[in-house]
Design an enzyme around this catalytic site. Structure first.
Site, short mmCIF file in Angstrom:
data_model
loop_
_atom_site.label_atom_id
_atom_site.label_comp_id
_atom_site.label_asym_id
_atom_site.label_seq_id
_atom_site.Cartn_x
_atom_site.Cartn_y
_atom_site.Cartn_z
N GLU A 232 0.75 -1.08 0.10
CA GLU A 232 0.12 0.06 -0.11
C GLU A 232 1.02 1.25 0.13
O GLU A 232 1.75 1.41 0.88
CB GLU A 232 -1.05 0.22 1.34
CG GLU A 232 -1.93 -1.10 1.39
CD GLU A 232 -2.73 -1.05 2.44
OE1 GLU A 232 -3.62 -0.15 2.64
OE2 GLU A 232 -2.46 -1.92 3.52
N ARG A 447 5.18 -13.77 8.93
CA ARG A 447 6.04 -12.70 9.14
C ARG A 447 7.13 -12.60 9.83
O ARG A 447 7.39 -13.27 10.47
CB ARG A 447 4.93 -11.64 9.93
CG ARG A 447 3.46 -11.06 9.27
CD ARG A 447 2.88 -10.45 10.21
NE ARG A 447 3.46 -8.99 10.62
CZ ARG A 447 3.04 -7.73 10.06
NH1 ARG A 447 2.05 -7.96 8.98
NH2 ARG A 447 3.56 -6.79 10.49
N LYS A 457 2.82 1.87 10.90
CA LYS A 457 2.63 3.20 10.31
C LYS A 457 2.20 4.40 11.07
O LYS A 457 2.48 5.41 11.37
CB LYS A 457 1.82 3.48 9.17
CG LYS A 457 2.24 2.47 7.88
CD LYS A 457 1.10 2.07 6.83
CE LYS A 457 1.66 0.87 5.99
NZ LYS A 457 0.51 0.55 5.25
#
Length: 736
Positions: A232, A447, A457
């Site tokens: 993204e 992950r 973020k």
């Protein structure tokens, strides 16, 4: 079913075959078909059952070709004792010389395997008995020598330095020193489906159109592996993304395929051009070149057309529940779920025309996901101009709707994503099949997380806003731009990902493991220089020349063939304050009155003659004499120094947080902002560095002798260079 054919008492062998069939068959629609063959005694062995299971897995469409199935599974094939005897005889004849030489120490499994290859459907026990019989006939009974254990061949010891190293990645190419990430991915490829064989994947849904769509897919791709990295563009990539980049680009590269860089730009509110630029820059910095750079927004028209088709097929509807109502995993069912198709089509068109406000209407898909989430949203209203499409759209597709369809459009073969997306796998397959379009396969992996940091973020923005860090590229963070600024080579990050490996489980690693990878690469590639962080002036009263001498310093002392650089050596030099003591303690080997030291690379030894102090008693200068090293007694130590140096600023970094898991309330009750390390940055404003680095540019890397590895910071200006310490020369035992 078997008892109806064989009676109530089933023998153990038949029972085992039935159990294995039920346990291993992925698609139950073929269960009765296989049980029928077992009950009729036409599938009698594990070997036949394995072949049968593989056949039905590879032929998902009905009806099965019975004659082809029976050929593939050896149905009706009768292997006679004479055939077994002849096959074993041929194999033993082939290995006769070795058998006579090694006798019973010979690997009899080799004979078994070769005989089985000649007679695929023969009974294994019968072959073994025949091998034993013929070997006994050839060699006779075992002797005492045959019963002794075969001596083990001693393996050559490998020197520690020659032991496996993590391969270095240069421009996306792996060295062959050890099992690199590419080699691991080739191994993993055995567990993944081959292009065009999507239907062999567990859970993959086969429709009447699947095989035709896969045939078209293969015609377009030529059987090539295709992956994609779909970030993204609303933030900067971090260390976890490095694994995703290596996995997606690496898997494609390892298997002769291609990887797309596709920006998931479906949320216009959070996207900024700087993120698009930084993402591509980081992908290329890690050594990978995208096959194509695409955007989800490239396909907005097609996605909208498919949304209309989904409504027409009765698989989507316009809903007016509020966002708050449909949050969570157990929201109330939508009262609009069964509204007429025509009504949803009109309302969806009204959404597109801007007749609904934000939050007043959504398009939802009719399915239940693995995690229980019902009817995920496909489109929502947002009156925000898009950075690429402007104000053409006021409805935007969601990840759940967009992702699999973009994969389908780009004919992705392996949609690799992290484990948290496993709950979306069913919706991924469902949506492609609901629209009758090519359906890729989603594969999940674990992950990669690091301790002592945050990567979300939202939390990084809070750190920036509160002044805890300067920006996304602050060297104390673990964003890729921050790691680059701190001086971590891309090869080290790729090697770190290789060490973590291709894991399904989530990996949470200590930062010192990444630092160790950096040391390995920097030790090999960072030329040496000398710098002094806390300078102490030293005047050589008997300096042997009227002007500065030039000293040749090897760029890499362990390999002088890699060149030298010149450093001025003058009457005035500067050493580290910590390299001098007025009184030498036991074990202290550096400079002190009565205890000389060597100056590295000069061939001179200095001895203290006079200690000069300021009015507070602090030592501010030393007067020393020098002696040629070849005529003086060897000193206990050699220290680094600078002469006619350049002034510079040095930034020394430590961990940003005090605790391993700053986001864990049980570990840090006050929240991550309360866990900041007050000593995470120390700036040395008046450091000195030798003049050999004067032409260095931002991101150039050096080893400052005895101090660590340093990188030129972009803040450097004419006349005042700035260096970031990447890592110390050795790992701090307290951090391990």
């Amino acid at each position: 079913q078997a008892r109806s054919a064989l009676g109530p008492a089933l023998d153990k062998a038949t029972g085992t075959l039935l159990y294995n069939t039920a346990a291993r068959l992925k698609d139950p629609k073929h269960l009765g078909f296989l049980v029928d063959y077992i009950a009729r005694r036409e599938i009698l062995t594990d070997l036949q059952l394995n072949a049968a299971l593989e056949y039905v897995r590879s032929h998902p469409l009905e009806p099965l070709d019975v004659a082809d199935f029976e050929r593939a599974c050896g149905v009706g094939v009768c292997v006679t004792p004479e055939q077994i005897e002849e096959a074993v005889e041929a194999v033993i004849s082939k290995h006769r010389a070795e058998l006579l030489a090694e006798r019973y120490h010979f690997n009899m499994g080799l004979l078994m395997g070769e005989a089985r290859n000649l007679l695929r459907w023969a009974d294994g026990k019968t072959i073994k008995n025949e091998v034993d019989l013929q070997v006994l006939h050839l060699l006779g009974p075992k002797t005492e020598a045959d019963l002794e254990k075969k001596p083990k061949v001693a393996k050559a010891r490998v020197a520690p330095a020659e032991k496996q190293k993590v391969a270095v990645v240069e421009n996306g190419d792996m060295g062959a020193e050890t099992q690199s990430l590419l080699e691991q991915l080739r191994g993993e490829a055995l567990k993944f489906h081959k292009p065009g064989e999507n239907y062999k994947t567990e859970g993959y849904v086969v429709t009447p159109n699947t095989m035709a769509l896969l045939k078209q897919h293969l015609a377009i791709t030529g059987g090539q592996v295709r992956t994609r990295f779909p970030p993204e563009p609303n933030g900067i990539l971090h260390i976890g993304h490095a694994k995703a980049i290596n996995f997606n680009f690496g898997y494609a590269k390892a298997n002769g395929g291609v990887c797309f860089l596709r920006y998931d730009d479906t949320n216009p509110e959070k996207e900024e051009e700087k993120y698009f630029t930084a993402i591509r820059e980081m992908v290329e910095w890690l050594g990978y070149q995208p096959y194509a750079v695409t955007h989800a927004s490239d396909y907005f028209d097609q996605l909208y057309t498919w949304a209309l088709e989904l409504i027409r097929r009765g698989q989507a509807y316009v809903c007016h529940q509020k966002v708050e109502e449909i949050k969570g995993h157990n929201p109330p069912p939508s009262p609009w779920r069964d509204r007429p198709v025509e009504e949803s089509l009109l309302l969806f068109e009204d959404m597109r025309k801007g007749k609904f406000g934000e939050g007043e209407a959504t398009l939802r898909m009719k399915l239940v996901m693995e995690d229980g989430k019902m009817d995920p949203v496909a489109y929502r209203v947002k009156f925000t101009p898009h950075h690429r499409t402007g104000d053409k759209w006021c409805i935007y597709p969601t990840y759940d709707y967009t992702h699999c369809l973009c994969d389908s459009i780009e004919h992705i073969t392996h949609s690799l994503c992290t484990k948290e997306f496993q709950a979306r796998r069913s919706s991924y397959f469902w949506l492609c099949n609901a629209l009758d379009v090519y359906c890729p396969v989603q594969w999940e992996y674990g992950r990669l997380n690091l301790l002592y940091t945050v990567v979300s973020k939202r939390k990084i923005i809070r750190l920036v806003e509160t002044g805890a860090v300067r920006d996304w590229d602050d060297p104390r963070l673990f964003t890729l731009t921050a790691l680059r600024r701190r001086g971590f080579p891309p090869e080290a990050i790729n090697n770190f990902c290789a060490r973590v490996g291709v894991t399904v489980a989530q990996a949470t690693m200590e930062p010192h493991l990444l630092e160790a990878c950096a040391r390995e690469v920097l030790n090999e590639h960072a030329p040496r220089a000398m710098a002094v962080l806390e300078p102490l002036k030293v005047t050589i009263t008997n300096f042997p020349a009227a002007k500065a001498l030039e000293v040749l310093v090897p760029n890499f002392p362990a390999d002088e063939s890699r060149g030298f650089h010149k450093v001025p050596f003058h009457q005035t030099v500067y050493i580290e304050e910590t390299d001098f003591r007025e009184e030498a303690d036991k074990g202290y080997k550096r400079l002190a009155p009565g205890q000389p030291v060597g100056l590295r690379h000069t061939g001179y030894i200095i001895t203290v003659q006079n200690v000069i102090k300021d009015i507070s008693g602090r030592v501010i200068e030393l007067e020393v004499t020098c002696t040629k090293a070849d005529v003086a007694e060897k000193p206990k130590a050699f220290i680094h120094w600078v002469s006619v140096p350049l002034a510079c600023e040095v930034r020394l970094y430590e961990r940003l947080f005090l605790h391993k898991n700053p986001e864990d309330p049980s570990e840090v009750p006050g929240g991550f902002l309360s866990d900041l390390n007050p000593d995470s940055l120390r700036v040395v404003h008046n450091a000195l560095v030798d003049s050999s680095v004067h032409s260095a540019r931002p991101f150039d890397k050096f080893q400052f002798e005895r101090l660590g590895y340093f990188s030129v910071d972009p803040d450097s200006e004419q006349g005042k260079m700035v260096f970031n310490r990447t890592v110390t020369l050795k790992e701090d035992p307290g951090k391990a």
